[in-house]
Each structure stands twice: as C-alpha cells, then as structure tokens.
Design a protein around this motif. Structure first.
Motif, PDB file in Angstrom:
ATOM      1  N   CYS A   1      10.306   2.624  -4.413  1.00 45.42           N
ATOM      2  CA  CYS A   1       9.177   1.691  -4.531  1.00 45.42           C
ATOM      3  C   CYS A   1       9.659   0.285  -4.861  1.00 45.42           C
ATOM      4  O   CYS A   1       9.177  -0.707  -4.280  1.00 45.42           O
ATOM      5  CB  CYS A   1       8.206   2.174  -5.601  1.00 45.42           C
ATOM      6  N   ILE A   2      10.591   0.184  -5.792  1.00 38.41           N
ATOM      7  CA  ILE A   2      11.121  -1.135  -6.165  1.00 38.41           C
ATOM      8  C   ILE A   2      11.802  -1.790  -4.966  1.00 38.41           C
ATOM      9  O   ILE A   2      11.620  -2.983  -4.695  1.00 38.41           O
ATOM     10  CB  ILE A   2      12.116  -1.010  -7.341  1.00 38.41           C
ATOM     11  N   ALA A   3      12.581  -1.007  -4.212  1.00 38.37           N
ATOM     12  CA  ALA A   3      13.277  -1.545  -3.043  1.00 38.37           C
ATOM     13  C   ALA A   3      12.293  -2.037  -1.980  1.00 38.37           C
ATOM     14  O   ALA A   3      12.477  -3.115  -1.390  1.00 38.37           O
ATOM     15  CB  ALA A   3      14.207  -0.478  -2.455  1.00 38.37           C
ATOM     16  N   LEU A   4      11.240  -1.268  -1.730  1.00 36.07           N
ATOM     17  CA  LEU A   4      10.244  -1.675  -0.729  1.00 36.07           C
ATOM     18  C   LEU A   4       9.567  -2.985  -1.123  1.00 36.07           C
ATOM     19  O   LEU A   4       9.349  -3.863  -0.276  1.00 36.07           O
ATOM     20  CB  LEU A   4       9.207  -0.569  -0.552  1.00 36.07           C
ATOM     21  N   LEU A   5       9.230  -3.118  -2.393  1.00 31.83           N
ATOM     22  CA  LEU A   5       8.578  -4.348  -2.839  1.00 31.83           C
ATOM     23  C   LEU A   5       9.524  -5.542  -2.759  1.00 31.83           C
ATOM     24  O   LEU A   5       9.113  -6.648  -2.375  1.00 31.83           O
ATOM     25  CB  LEU A   5       8.073  -4.190  -4.275  1.00 31.83           C
ATOM     26  N   GLN A   6      10.783  -5.342  -3.082  1.00 29.74           N
ATOM     27  CA  GLN A   6      11.739  -6.452  -3.002  1.00 29.74           C
ATOM     28  C   GLN A   6      11.947  -6.883  -1.552  1.00 29.74           C
ATOM     29  O   GLN A   6      12.097  -8.078  -1.264  1.00 29.74           O
ATOM     30  CB  GLN A   6      13.082  -6.051  -3.643  1.00 29.74           C
ATOM     31  N   ILE A   7      11.935  -5.929  -0.629  1.00 29.88           N
ATOM     32  CA  ILE A   7      12.021  -6.273   0.802  1.00 29.88           C
ATOM     33  C   ILE A   7      10.800  -7.087   1.214  1.00 29.88           C
ATOM     34  O   ILE A   7      10.914  -8.089   1.937  1.00 29.88           O
ATOM     35  CB  ILE A   7      12.134  -4.991   1.651  1.00 29.88           C
ATOM     36  N   ALA A   8       9.633  -6.673   0.751  1.00 32.34           N
ATOM     37  CA  ALA A   8       8.398  -7.399   1.073  1.00 32.34           C
ATOM     38  C   ALA A   8       8.448  -8.822   0.539  1.00 32.34           C
ATOM     39  O   ALA A   8       8.061  -9.784   1.230  1.00 32.34           O
ATOM     40  CB  ALA A   8       7.195  -6.658   0.498  1.00 32.34           C
ATOM     41  N   TYR A   9       8.947  -9.007  -0.679  1.00 29.36           N
ATOM     42  CA  TYR A   9       9.044 -10.351  -1.241  1.00 29.36           C
ATOM     43  C   TYR A   9      10.056 -11.204  -0.488  1.00 29.36           C
ATOM     44  O   TYR A   9       9.855 -12.412  -0.294  1.00 29.36           O
ATOM     45  CB  TYR A   9       9.417 -10.274  -2.728  1.00 29.36           C
ATOM     46  N   LEU A  10      11.149 -10.593  -0.045  1.00 27.82           N
ATOM     47  CA  LEU A  10      12.145 -11.324   0.742  1.00 27.82           C
ATOM     48  C   LEU A  10      11.543 -11.812   2.050  1.00 27.82           C
ATOM     49  O   LEU A  10      11.743 -12.970   2.453  1.00 27.82           O
ATOM     50  CB  LEU A  10      13.358 -10.431   1.004  1.00 27.82           C
ATOM     51  N   VAL A  11      10.787 -10.957   2.724  1.00 24.10           N
ATOM     52  CA  VAL A  11      10.122 -11.342   3.971  1.00 24.10           C
ATOM     53  C   VAL A  11       9.125 -12.468   3.708  1.00 24.10           C
ATOM     54  O   VAL A  11       9.021 -13.429   4.494  1.00 24.10           O
ATOM     55  CB  VAL A  11       9.411 -10.132   4.599  1.00 24.10           C
ATOM     56  N   ALA A  12       8.398 -12.392   2.604  1.00 23.33           N
ATOM     57  CA  ALA A  12       7.431 -13.439   2.257  1.00 23.33           C
ATOM     58  C   ALA A  12       8.122 -14.779   2.039  1.00 23.33           C
ATOM     59  O   ALA A  12       7.609 -15.833   2.440  1.00 23.33           O
ATOM     60  CB  ALA A  12       6.643 -13.031   1.015  1.00 23.33           C
TER      61      ALA A  12
ATOM     62  N   LEU B   1       9.196 -15.877  -8.036  1.00 20.40           N
ATOM     63  CA  LEU B   1       8.770 -15.558  -9.399  1.00 20.40           C
ATOM     64  C   LEU B   1       8.318 -14.097  -9.508  1.00 20.40           C
ATOM     65  O   LEU B   1       8.718 -13.384 -10.440  1.00 20.40           O
ATOM     66  CB  LEU B   1       7.623 -16.493  -9.800  1.00 20.40           C
ATOM     67  N   LEU B   2       7.513 -13.629  -8.563  1.00 21.67           N
ATOM     68  CA  LEU B   2       7.027 -12.246  -8.611  1.00 21.67           C
ATOM     69  C   LEU B   2       8.169 -11.245  -8.442  1.00 21.67           C
ATOM     70  O   LEU B   2       8.196 -10.209  -9.119  1.00 21.67           O
ATOM     71  CB  LEU B   2       5.967 -12.027  -7.532  1.00 21.67           C
ATOM     72  N   ALA B   3       9.117 -11.546  -7.543  1.00 26.43           N
ATOM     73  CA  ALA B   3      10.259 -10.646  -7.342  1.00 26.43           C
ATOM     74  C   ALA B   3      11.117 -10.558  -8.604  1.00 26.43           C
ATOM     75  O   ALA B   3      11.601  -9.480  -8.972  1.00 26.43           O
ATOM     76  CB  ALA B   3      11.103 -11.127  -6.159  1.00 26.43           C
TER      77      ALA B   3
ATOM     78  N   SER C   1       0.824  -1.211   0.000  1.00 23.33           N
ATOM     79  CA  SER C   1       0.000   0.000   0.000  1.00 23.33           C
ATOM     80  C   SER C   1       0.856   1.258   0.000  1.00 23.33           C
ATOM     81  O   SER C   1       0.509   2.252  -0.648  1.00 23.33           O
ATOM     82  CB  SER C   1      -0.934   0.003   1.212  1.00 23.33           C
ATOM     83  N   VAL C   2       1.975   1.226   0.712  1.00 24.18           N
ATOM     84  CA  VAL C   2       2.898   2.363   0.694  1.00 24.18           C
ATOM     85  C   VAL C   2       3.458   2.555  -0.712  1.00 24.18           C
ATOM     86  O   VAL C   2       3.560   3.691  -1.213  1.00 24.18           O
ATOM     87  CB  VAL C   2       4.039   2.155   1.710  1.00 24.18           C
ATOM     88  N   VAL C   3       3.797   1.447  -1.374  1.00 17.23           N
ATOM     89  CA  VAL C   3       4.323   1.536  -2.738  1.00 17.23           C
ATOM     90  C   VAL C   3       3.285   2.130  -3.678  1.00 17.23           C
ATOM     91  O   VAL C   3       3.591   3.010  -4.497  1.00 17.23           O
ATOM     92  CB  VAL C   3       4.759   0.135  -3.237  1.00 17.23           C
ATOM     93  N   ILE C   4       2.037   1.668  -3.576  1.00 13.27           N
ATOM     94  CA  ILE C   4       0.971   2.216  -4.424  1.00 13.27           C
ATOM     95  C   ILE C   4       0.779   3.709  -4.150  1.00 13.27           C
ATOM     96  O   ILE C   4       0.614   4.516  -5.076  1.00 13.27           O
ATOM     97  CB  ILE C   4      -0.341   1.443  -4.195  1.00 13.27           C
ATOM     98  N   ALA C   5       0.803   4.080  -2.872  1.00  9.16           N
ATOM     99  CA  ALA C   5       0.634   5.488  -2.505  1.00  9.16           C
ATOM    100  C   ALA C   5       1.755   6.353  -3.080  1.00  9.16           C
ATOM    101  O   ALA C   5       1.520   7.489  -3.513  1.00  9.16           O
ATOM    102  CB  ALA C   5       0.595   5.625  -0.981  1.00  9.16           C
ATOM    103  N   LEU C   6       2.981   5.831  -3.096  1.00  8.03           N
ATOM    104  CA  LEU C   6       4.107   6.586  -3.647  1.00  8.03           C
ATOM    105  C   LEU C   6       4.093   6.598  -5.167  1.00  8.03           C
ATOM    106  O   LEU C   6       4.298   7.627  -5.805  1.00  8.03           O
ATOM    107  CB  LEU C   6       5.428   5.985  -3.152  1.00  8.03           C
ATOM    108  N   PHE C   7       3.838   5.415  -5.749  1.00 14.47           N
ATOM    109  CA  PHE C   7       4.012   5.275  -7.190  1.00 14.47           C
ATOM    110  C   PHE C   7       2.913   5.969  -7.979  1.00 14.47           C
ATOM    111  O   PHE C   7       3.154   6.443  -9.098  1.00 14.47           O
ATOM    112  CB  PHE C   7       4.055   3.789  -7.581  1.00 14.47           C
ATOM    113  N   LYS C   8       1.711   6.047  -7.428  1.00 10.03           N
ATOM    114  CA  LYS C   8       0.599   6.619  -8.188  1.00 10.03           C
ATOM    115  C   LYS C   8       0.846   8.081  -8.562  1.00 10.03           C
ATOM    116  O   LYS C   8       0.251   8.594  -9.521  1.00 10.03           O
ATOM    117  CB  LYS C   8      -0.704   6.503  -7.395  1.00 10.03           C
TER     118      LYS C   8
END
Length: 402
Positions: free
Chosen positions: A327-338, A360-362, A291-298
C-alpha cells in the motif's frame, strides 16, 4: 445473527485456570494456537471433549469482552446492575434525560454512517465539480444547486452501502469492530433494515426528480456494486474475493465519483459538451491508485475476524506486513506521477501548488509509515484513518491541476 453463541464445556475442577482475556488483534495468531493446543492436550488428559480452534478463539474473545464489561461496571456501580452469580446480563439504567437519549441516538447513527466514508464522498463531489468551472461567473446559484443535489443524493446512497455492509457482517464485526451499533446491539436488524431502505429510496427519489442522467447513473451503479459487494446471497457477497472486492471499490471511488459527477456538472448543469479534461483524467487515474490502497488497507486491522469467517482478503493470504508495504509503495508511485504531471502544468501557480503539495503528502506518508507498530491493531487502525486524511487532502489539490 444477533448474538455470538458458543457452547460451554464442562471441566474438572482440578484443571488449571486459563486467562479470560486474550489479545485477539495480534497480527500473528501463533500464541493463540499454542494456547489452544495446550488446552486441548490438558482436556484429553482429563477426558474432556476437545473444541475446534474457531470456537476456542471465539470463546477467548467473548471472555475478554465480558471481563472488560465487568471492570467498567465496577467503576460505575451506581448506574449498572450486575448479577454475575445468577448469569444475568449486564444492564444499564435507561437515561431519563431526553438530551442524553438524543445524543446517544445521534452518536449511534454517526458510527453507523462510517463518517470517514461520508467525508470522502462529499469532498470528492465538491472537488470534481470545481473541475468543471471555467470562469468566475460559473460560481452561480445554478452551480451550487446542482452540486448540492449531487452531494445529498450521494450521501443517502453512501448510508445505504455502509449500512448494508454492517447488516451483512454482524458476526464478523463483533470480532473486528464491536463498537458499531449492530455489532454492539444498539441497533436491531429491523432498525438497520429500515434505515438503509429509507436512505436508498430517498437517494433514488432525489436523483429521479433532479432529472440528471449522469447523477442517476452514478447512484444506480453505486447501488448495484455496493449490494453485490456485501449481501450474502448466492453468486454475490463479492467481498469474499479479494480481487473482485478491490475492483468494486475502485469502480465506485475512482471511476463513478470522478466521471459521473463531473458530467453531472459539465453536461447537465452547465450544458457543455461531455469532454474529459486533463485534470479529470488525472483525478481518475490518481484515485484509482488510492482506491486500490483503501481496498487493500481496510482489511489489515480486520485479519482476525476475516480468518475466522473465511474472508480470503489479501491480508489473510499475504500477511499484514507485506500488504502494508504494498500500500505504501502504491501511494508513493501515485505521488511521483502527480509530481511529474505538475511539471507539465501550463500555469506556474498550478505547477508550484501541484509539485509542492504532493511532495509534502509523500513525505508525511513515509514519515508516518516508518513509525507504525504492525503488532498493534490500534496503531494500524490509526494509520488507516491517516490514509483517509491523505485521501481528503488530495481532493483539495486536484482542482489546482491545470
């Protein structure tokens, strides 16, 4: 609010002509500023009053749109009436085919509803509802009815929120998103007010007759935050403040959707204790990042209009490239945690699906990010839609986290 008015300036005929079309969507406004300075320097030489940079940008934008309209009119001259010499507006002959009229109305409402947000809302409710399923017998008419009620009520509220945002941003959208019905003039303000008021009332009405406390709470909080985010009244219009705007989106997309709709199924539909399981906690934490990424990227594709109208987004403050890679960094951190969460799964099938799916998504995210042309608004907007697809994909993986 319905029209973008820019006063015309008299100019001696000996002045050199300037191009009518300018790429306002360039990530850098340097070329525009240079052209603005050149224009004002020439005007001073010939005694013509100078104009502000804001009006210059708006004049260029209007000129570009008019040029495109004239070009289109020449392609379909049999259906369009143009009288440029007399200053008459470009008009299209009204369609006499009821099917075409219906199709046009549906297309306008489709764009007004911001379908990518509707799809995200529907998928998120289905996904978190499945987290409350413990055994095969839970897939009952009671479960399907409870989930459907939540989807419809949330859909109605989603239309209210995105519609109010467009109603509050008509002039900005004429620069950033001229294809939206209010910005293009397809919808009048009265039409938009009628639509959003009707959908808000229907949402609360459905939430009330269902009688679910968590569902009604989700609708009410979404209504309050969505209104405060957009509406232009004193102390509100929180979208002007980058940090507060991000918190609003995070609260609705990450917290309300995961927890309230889960409790609607868990407590109201199934009548079980309100316990938050590991998958629910994971979904809330992961979607907080998203959600933070969407808020920033939009805001990245909308930098021109935001600058003109004083919206101090993170993109305006930090620049497009920096926000993009944050945004890319935040999403990659999220995928790593997942992936790490997947390693702790108690079931082998859950472990394999969670780890492989997020790897795959990362990988897809990184591959797409490296090829984005940050100088192209179309490329940035396309990548923003790709992020929403990753958002959808995550909701397919969440029910497998056990």
């Amino acid at each position: 609010m319905e029209s973008l008015f820019v006063g015309s300036l008299a100019k001696p005929s000996i002045l050199p002509s300037f191009p009518a079309k300018v790429d306002l969507f360039s990530p850098s406004s340097g070329a525009q500023v240079l052209r603005f300075k050149e224009r004002n320097n020439l005007d001073k030489q010939f005694g013509v009053p100078s104009i502000s940079q804001k009006k210059f940008l708006l004049c260029q934008h209007v000129g570009a749109r008019y040029t495109r309209l004239v070009a289109l009119s020449r392609k379909g001259s049999d259906k369009c009436l143009v009288n440029a010499a007399s200053g008459q507006p470009l008009e299209s002959e009204p369609s006499k085919d009821p099917l075409n009229t219906l199709q046009g109305s549906l297309d306008a409402f489709y764009r007004f509803s911001r379908p990518h947000t509707v799809i995200g809302t529907v998928l998120s409710i289905i996904s978190v509802s499945l987290l409350a399923v413990e055994k095969l017998s839970d897939f009952s008419p009671l479960f399907l009815t409870g989930m459907s009620e939540a989807i419809v009520a949330a859909f109605f509220m989603n239309i209210y929120i995105v519609g109010l945002n467009q109603l509050s941003d008509i002039d900005i959208d004429k620069v950033n998103k001229p294809y939206l019905p209010l910005a293009s003039g397809e919808y009048s303000i009265k039409t938009a007010v009628t639509i959003i008021a009707s959908f808000a009332i229907m949402s609360f009405w459905l939430g009330w007759i269902v009688g679910s406390g968590p569902l009604f709470c989700a609708l009410f909080v979404s209504f309050v935050l969505g209104t405060a985010y957009s509406i232009n009244v004193p102390l509100l219009r929180w979208k002007r403040f980058a940090f507060v705007a991000a918190l609003c989106i995070l609260a609705v997309r990450a917290v309300i959707v995961q927890l309230a709709f889960y409790l609607h199924i868990q407590s109201f539909v199934f009548g079980r204790p309100a316990l938050f399981s590991k998958p629910v906690i994971f979904a809330t934490a992961f979607m907080s990042f998203f959600s933070v990424v969407i808020a920033l990227f939009k805001d990245i594709p909308d930098i021109v209009g935001d600058k003109i109208y004083g919206i101090r987004s993170f993109t305006v403050r930090l620049g497009q490239e920096k926000v993009f890679w944050i945004c890319i960094a935040l999403l990659q951190i999220a995928y790593l945690v997942a992936i790490l969460v997947g390693m702790t799964a108690s079931q082998n099938w859950s472990k394999v699906i969670t780890i492989a799916g997020h790897i795959l998504l990362a990988s897809m995210l990184w591959s797409q990010a490296k090829s984005v042309d940050l100088g192209s608004k179309a490329a940035i907007t396309s990548f923003y839609m790709f992020i929403w697809k990753l958002f959808y994909a995550e909701y397919f993986l969440i029910p497998f986290v056990r």
